[in-house]
Scaffold this motif. Sequence first.
Motif, PDB file in Angstrom:
ATOM      1  N   SER A  90      20.424 -22.229  19.654  1.00  0.00           N
ATOM      2  CA  SER A  90      19.565 -22.251  18.468  1.00  0.00           C
ATOM      3  C   SER A  90      18.298 -21.458  18.762  1.00  0.00           C
ATOM      4  N   THR A  91      17.949 -20.556  17.866  1.00  0.00           N
ATOM      5  CA  THR A  91      16.721 -19.772  18.097  1.00  0.00           C
ATOM      6  C   THR A  91      15.489 -20.678  18.078  1.00  0.00           C
ATOM      7  N   ASN A  92      15.537 -21.773  17.290  1.00  0.00           N
ATOM      8  CA  ASN A  92      14.387 -22.689  17.295  1.00  0.00           C
ATOM      9  C   ASN A  92      14.224 -23.363  18.667  1.00  0.00           C
ATOM     10  N   GLN A 114      24.651 -18.112  16.408  1.00  0.00           N
ATOM     11  CA  GLN A 114      24.218 -19.337  17.096  1.00  0.00           C
ATOM     12  C   GLN A 114      25.426 -20.268  17.205  1.00  0.00           C
ATOM     13  N   GLY A 117      23.340 -24.016  15.967  1.00  0.00           N
ATOM     14  CA  GLY A 117      22.298 -23.847  14.941  1.00  0.00           C
ATOM     15  C   GLY A 117      21.962 -25.207  14.318  1.00  0.00           C
ATOM     16  N   ARG A 118      20.668 -25.433  14.112  1.00  0.00           N
ATOM     17  CA  ARG A 118      20.226 -26.735  13.594  1.00  0.00           C
ATOM     18  C   ARG A 118      19.639 -26.579  12.192  1.00  0.00           C
ATOM     19  N   GLY A 119      19.966 -27.538  11.330  1.00  0.00           N
ATOM     20  CA  GLY A 119      19.412 -27.566   9.986  1.00  0.00           C
ATOM     21  C   GLY A 119      18.443 -28.720   9.842  1.00  0.00           C
ATOM     22  N   ARG A 120      17.942 -28.928   8.648  1.00  0.00           N
ATOM     23  CA  ARG A 120      17.030 -30.049   8.401  1.00  0.00           C
ATOM     24  C   ARG A 120      17.772 -31.369   8.571  1.00  0.00           C
ATOM     25  N   TRP A 125      23.910 -26.162  11.467  1.00  0.00           N
ATOM     26  CA  TRP A 125      23.741 -24.960  10.629  1.00  0.00           C
ATOM     27  C   TRP A 125      24.691 -23.892  11.151  1.00  0.00           C
ATOM     28  N   LEU A 134      16.668 -16.389  12.844  1.00  0.00           N
ATOM     29  CA  LEU A 134      15.437 -16.053  13.566  1.00  0.00           C
ATOM     30  C   LEU A 134      14.453 -17.213  13.578  1.00  0.00           C
ATOM     31  N   LYS A 184      23.735 -22.202  -1.693  1.00  0.00           N
ATOM     32  CA  LYS A 184      22.689 -21.983  -0.689  1.00  0.00           C
ATOM     33  C   LYS A 184      22.837 -20.634   0.017  1.00  0.00           C
ATOM     34  N   GLY A 187      18.180 -21.162   4.595  1.00  0.00           N
ATOM     35  CA  GLY A 187      17.541 -22.439   4.897  1.00  0.00           C
ATOM     36  C   GLY A 187      16.391 -22.224   5.863  1.00  0.00           C
ATOM     37  N   ILE A 188      15.468 -23.165   5.860  1.00  0.00           N
ATOM     38  CA  ILE A 188      14.267 -23.046   6.685  1.00  0.00           C
ATOM     39  C   ILE A 188      14.079 -24.352   7.462  1.00  0.00           C
ATOM     40  N   VAL A 206      14.352 -19.495  10.305  1.00  0.00           N
ATOM     41  CA  VAL A 206      14.931 -19.034   9.040  1.00  0.00           C
ATOM     42  C   VAL A 206      16.362 -18.592   9.291  1.00  0.00           C
ATOM     43  N   GLY A 207      17.257 -19.077   8.463  1.00  0.00           N
ATOM     44  CA  GLY A 207      18.647 -18.624   8.533  1.00  0.00           C
ATOM     45  C   GLY A 207      19.049 -18.105   7.168  1.00  0.00           C
TER      46      GLY A 207
END
Length: 318
Positions: A90-92, A114, A117-120, A125, A134, A184, A187-188, A206-207
Amino acid sequence: MKAKVLRLLKANFGEYISGQRMSQMLQVSRTAIWKAVSVLRAEGYVITSLPRRGYCLLALPDLLTPLEIGEDLTTAILGQQIYHAQQIDSTNSWARQLALANAAEGTLVVAESQNGGRGRLGRQWSSPQGGIWLSLILRPQLPVYQVQLMTLLTAVVVVETTKMVAGLAAGIKWPNDVLVNGKKLAGILTEISADMDCLRFLLVGVGINANVALSSLPVEIQQLATSIVAETKEPISRRAWVQHFLKLYEQEYLKVQRDGFADILQRWRQYALTLGQVVAVQSGERTISGKAVDINEQGALLIKTTDGIKTVWAGDVL
Ligand code: BTN
């Protein structure tokens, strides 16, 4: 050196330029030119060479490398440092490690795909190749309670960048889902590190499903998601999207720290899909139903219910 050689090759795209000429122009040896060309080839640039004629650039890699994004990037803060990976969890998460190790304000972390990848709200994600995944490391002069507003700012910048680069009009579902035709697109995920009321850093993830074929997304979200290429039938230059995004983001980021968020809130309202709708919002254990009438100056959603106006700080519009 790599960047300078690439600039010369790009300026002569599709034509030969001799090693000798390049070495004179850049004031380095021909071996240095040859080495830079070898590195560029390894990074996916298609460069042919012929004895006595020199080198000819024939194709660029479709990658979001520092070399590609950094070239003619006109920002002063954002993207001055760029970390790029072919694949990362995950970039985050990567950005958090870098921020803890004192990475500079404006550092950009980007990956081609990713695998974590992680979402809210702890969701996954999906991030296949072709998308833009990114994270930005920011150290804003803002109180912690204004972090939600940075999320709204990000959504506005994503919408306006997408309009500018792809000509595609997207809307925002509170707080920060970017949708096209009810599906969608982006997502942020905003994460922070803070002490009591002092913000140490902010990670803006941001994805956006840019050139993503919907068939490369998990079956269960194929009906709920869309991509720029699925909507417009034209793949975009992901490099151009990232460069525009960074430029506009920097402009707005400096502006809110100077003048506050009133202008961003106004633009957010302009793109809002939620306002004026009868909604049900899941916020923790509670579901609040009513008409979404506005957002307040801190970005919370105001819902007119049978019991009066309720303020919802976080949640999911169902
Ligand atoms: C959401 O809508 O749930 C937020 C999705 C955010 C996804 C992006 S992709 C880049 C960055 N890295 C992550 O792991 N997540 C964000």
